[in-house]
Design a protein around this motif. Structure first.
Motif, mmCIF file in Angstrom:
data_model
loop_
_atom_site.group_PDB
_atom_site.id
_atom_site.type_symbol
_atom_site.label_atom_id
_atom_site.label_comp_id
_atom_site.label_asym_id
_atom_site.label_seq_id
_atom_site.Cartn_x
_atom_site.Cartn_y
_atom_site.Cartn_z
ATOM 1 N N UNK A 59 -20.660 17.882 -11.071
ATOM 2 C CA UNK A 59 -19.453 17.098 -10.789
ATOM 3 C C UNK A 59 -19.053 17.320 -9.333
ATOM 4 N N UNK A 60 -19.137 16.255 -8.540
ATOM 5 C CA UNK A 60 -18.690 16.305 -7.142
ATOM 6 C C UNK A 60 -17.323 15.634 -7.079
ATOM 7 N N UNK A 61 -16.397 16.254 -6.387
ATOM 8 C CA UNK A 61 -15.072 15.617 -6.325
ATOM 9 C C UNK A 61 -14.423 15.797 -4.957
ATOM 10 N N UNK A 62 -13.481 14.907 -4.687
ATOM 11 C CA UNK A 62 -12.648 15.030 -3.485
ATOM 12 C C UNK A 62 -11.185 15.061 -3.929
ATOM 13 N N UNK A 63 -10.359 15.690 -3.118
ATOM 14 C CA UNK A 63 -8.935 15.784 -3.427
ATOM 15 C C UNK A 63 -8.163 15.089 -2.310
ATOM 16 N N UNK A 64 -7.243 14.179 -2.665
ATOM 17 C CA UNK A 64 -6.509 13.450 -1.616
ATOM 18 C C UNK A 64 -5.277 14.239 -1.162
ATOM 19 N N UNK A 65 -4.538 13.652 -0.235
ATOM 20 C CA UNK A 65 -3.391 14.356 0.348
ATOM 21 C C UNK A 65 -2.293 14.635 -0.671
ATOM 22 N N UNK A 66 -2.284 13.839 -1.743
ATOM 23 C CA UNK A 66 -1.280 14.081 -2.798
ATOM 24 C C UNK A 66 -1.736 15.168 -3.768
ATOM 25 N N UNK A 67 -2.929 15.697 -3.525
ATOM 26 C CA UNK A 67 -3.432 16.744 -4.411
ATOM 27 C C UNK A 67 -4.112 16.214 -5.654
ATOM 28 N N UNK A 68 -4.413 14.896 -5.672
ATOM 29 C CA UNK A 68 -5.097 14.328 -6.837
ATOM 30 C C UNK A 68 -6.605 14.338 -6.593
ATOM 31 N N UNK A 69 -7.329 14.839 -7.596
ATOM 32 C CA UNK A 69 -8.779 14.941 -7.446
ATOM 33 C C UNK A 69 -9.485 13.846 -8.235
ATOM 34 N N UNK A 70 -10.562 13.300 -7.646
ATOM 35 C CA UNK A 70 -11.384 12.302 -8.341
ATOM 36 C C UNK A 70 -12.848 12.659 -8.211
ATOM 37 N N UNK A 71 -13.598 12.249 -9.238
ATOM 38 C CA UNK A 71 -15.047 12.455 -9.236
ATOM 39 C C UNK A 71 -15.681 11.364 -8.368
ATOM 40 N N UNK A 72 -16.625 11.789 -7.514
ATOM 41 C CA UNK A 72 -17.383 10.856 -6.672
ATOM 42 C C UNK A 72 -18.857 10.966 -7.063
ATOM 43 N N UNK A 73 -19.542 9.820 -7.008
ATOM 44 C CA UNK A 73 -20.972 9.819 -7.340
ATOM 45 C C UNK A 73 -21.784 9.261 -6.171
ATOM 46 N N UNK A 74 -23.083 9.109 -6.394
ATOM 47 C CA UNK A 74 -23.992 8.639 -5.341
ATOM 48 C C UNK A 74 -23.897 9.505 -4.080
ATOM 49 N N UNK A 75 -23.971 10.797 -4.281
ATOM 50 C CA UNK A 75 -23.935 11.714 -3.141
ATOM 51 C C UNK A 75 -22.617 11.665 -2.391
ATOM 52 N N UNK A 76 -21.529 11.457 -3.121
ATOM 53 C CA UNK A 76 -20.211 11.481 -2.488
ATOM 54 C C UNK A 76 -19.821 10.169 -1.832
ATOM 55 N N UNK A 77 -20.546 9.094 -2.148
ATOM 56 C CA UNK A 77 -20.259 7.809 -1.485
ATOM 57 C C UNK A 77 -19.386 6.877 -2.324
#
Lengths: 209, 262
Positions: free
Chosen positions: B137-155
């Motif tokens: 599971x690769x994820x990024x967290x935005x400025x509001x602190x909400x995290x989402x799963x990203x796929x395709x190598x983070x794209x």
């Protein structure tokens, strides 16, 4: 001295290559056995295994390995080592995905790991300390203080006969991780994945008469 | 007592010299800016000598699926590496699993294919057993602190939160979760222990935590604060004047159960 030929049973599942290289690394000659008659030409046998119990035993039956194994191991007395699922199929029965009949070489059942502590996860993955409950040539030269072996499994063997148990490991409770009966040996951990200490166990197995 | 695990992560890409292409080991920064750092098989052998507990090999150039040259490299590594190997990158089919497992892999990490078809997790878990299915599971967290799963190598962003997806992956038969914060990847700024702890509390399978290790103390944070079963690191072992043996000694000193020597 001629190197012993170690037959590795290939029933189309799991990682045979590591077992193959591990056997060669300790000076024996590994031979992949895809047909039951291949077992006639080997000194010792390794029954590896990754995957589900039902599929494993079904494939062993379909390929004719069950009869060949009973002949080589039970009648002719060839030394065999079961690894992981290869240990579990030697039990009488398994409760993985329904009830399935195994080879029945050990009066044992295969049941799901159910550690009481929530911190202990299933599958049991990683390096855990193995305790030998009696002297065994299989663990010869392996110091008990550093006997960490690599495990990856969700089910384990429960023996009815305590005499069959060679080693245990604590995972919430003491679980059986090595068994022996006459010429039949089996381990729940992966010696081929346990670095030097694992290669030592494979070397010990190869030296058995 | 089950030991916590220390897992070097080997990221692999192709490099072309004229007409010859070969695989090289790289490090990444937030899933881009790759830097070439050496040869994958040589480095894997060094990690074996330094008693890493496992290795993770990820093909970063596998957007079109599993590559032959990657399988060939795995086969070569497996000749001399006697420790568990997890492989990932571009794995989409049951046949990919079969090919990798028969060429030296012990566990397979799936990511994009699992999100696109969650039933794929169940399919491979039923055939090969949950223990060899690692959902990455690769994820990024935005400025509001909400995290989402990203796929395709983070794209590509998905609608999953890492927590919801981890629970779903377990329900569908995953045997382990490999959790990586893309924001922290290659930054050496420390692991994201908060989210990892929440996930570890809500699934019963082991969680491998990754992304951001720059100090030995970051590993200790991962084990103590996030309760991770394992911590994986790429950049840390590639660049720092650190190796798994030294790191292990620091972890041991923090009273964490870890393998010391064989």
């Amino acid at each position: 001295m001629v190197a012993k030929v170690i037959g590795i049973i290939d029933y189309g599942m799991g990682n045979l290559l590591s077992v193959y290289h591990a056997v060669n690394a300790v000076g024996a000659h590994a031979k992949i056995c895809q047909n039951p008659e291949d077992l006639n030409a080997v000194d010792h046998i390794i029954l590896p295994g990754v995957g589900a119990f039902s599929q494993c035993i079904r494939t062993l039956h379909e390929k004719g390995f069950v009869e060949a194994l009973n002949e080589s191991v039970i009648q002719k007395g060839k030394v065999i080592l079961g690894i992981c699922l290869g240990m579990q199929v030697m039990a009488r029965t398994s409760h993985e995905g329904g009830n399935h009949t195994g080879l029945g070489w050990f009066d044992a059942e295969v049941v799901k790991l159910a550690p009481s502590e929530k911190a202990l996860r299933v599958p049991h993955v990683g390096w855990n300390k193995v305790t030998y409950t009696k002297d065994s040539r299989l663990f010869s030269g392996v110091s008990t203080s550093v006997a960490d072996f690599y495990f990856v499994h969700s089910y384990h063997m429960k023996c009815a006969m305590q005499d069959d148990v060679l080693a245990t490991c604590n995972y919430g409770e003491d679980i059986t991780v090595a068994v022996k009966k006459d010429n039949i040996f089996a381990v729940q951990f992966h010696p081929e994945k346990s670095q030097d200490i694992g290669l030592k166990v494979i070397e010990n197995f190869i030296k058995l008469d | 007592m089950l030991k916590r695990r220390l897992i070097p992560k080997l990221l692999i890409k192709s490099k072309v010299f004229g007409r010859v292409s070969r695989l090289v080991l790289v490090t990444t920064h937030q899933y881009s800016d790759t830097i070439e750092v050496g040869d994958p098989v040589s480095q894997a052998k060094i990690y074996q000598a330094q008693m890493a507990d496992e290795l993770i090999l990820l093909d970063l150039d596998a957007s079109d699926g599993l590559r032959e040259e990657f399988v060939a490299m795995l086969r070569k590594a497996a000749e001399e590496i006697f420790m568990p190997i997890t492989v990932g990158g571009g794995i989409k089919t049951v046949e990919d699993f079969r090919v990798l497992l028969s060429n030296g892999a012990d566990k397979i990490s799936i990511n994009t294919a699992a999100v696109e078809d969650p039933e794929f997790i169940r399919q491979v878990s039923d055939i090969y057993g949950a223990q060899c299915v690692v959902v990455s599971i690769d994820y990024r967290t935005n400025d509001e602190g909400e995290s989402s799963v990203w796929i395709n190598g983070g794209k590509v962003k998905t609608d999953w939160t890492p927590l919801a997806w981890a629970i779903e992956a377990e329900r569908r038969g995953a045997g382990e979760i490999l959790l990586t914060s893309i924001d922290r990847d290659g930054t050496s700024s420390g692991l994201d222990v908060e989210l990892a702890r929440t996930i570890a509390e809500n699934v019963s399978i082991p969680v491998i935590l990754s992304g951001g290790c720059g100090l030995s103390s970051h590993f200790i944070d991962g084990f103590q604060q996030a309760n991770a079963a394992a911590v994986a690191a790429g950049t840390f072992f590639c660049f720092k004047d650190q190796n798994p043996m030294q790191t292990r000694a620091h972890i041991k000193n923090a009273n964490i159960q870890i393998r010391l020597q064989s």
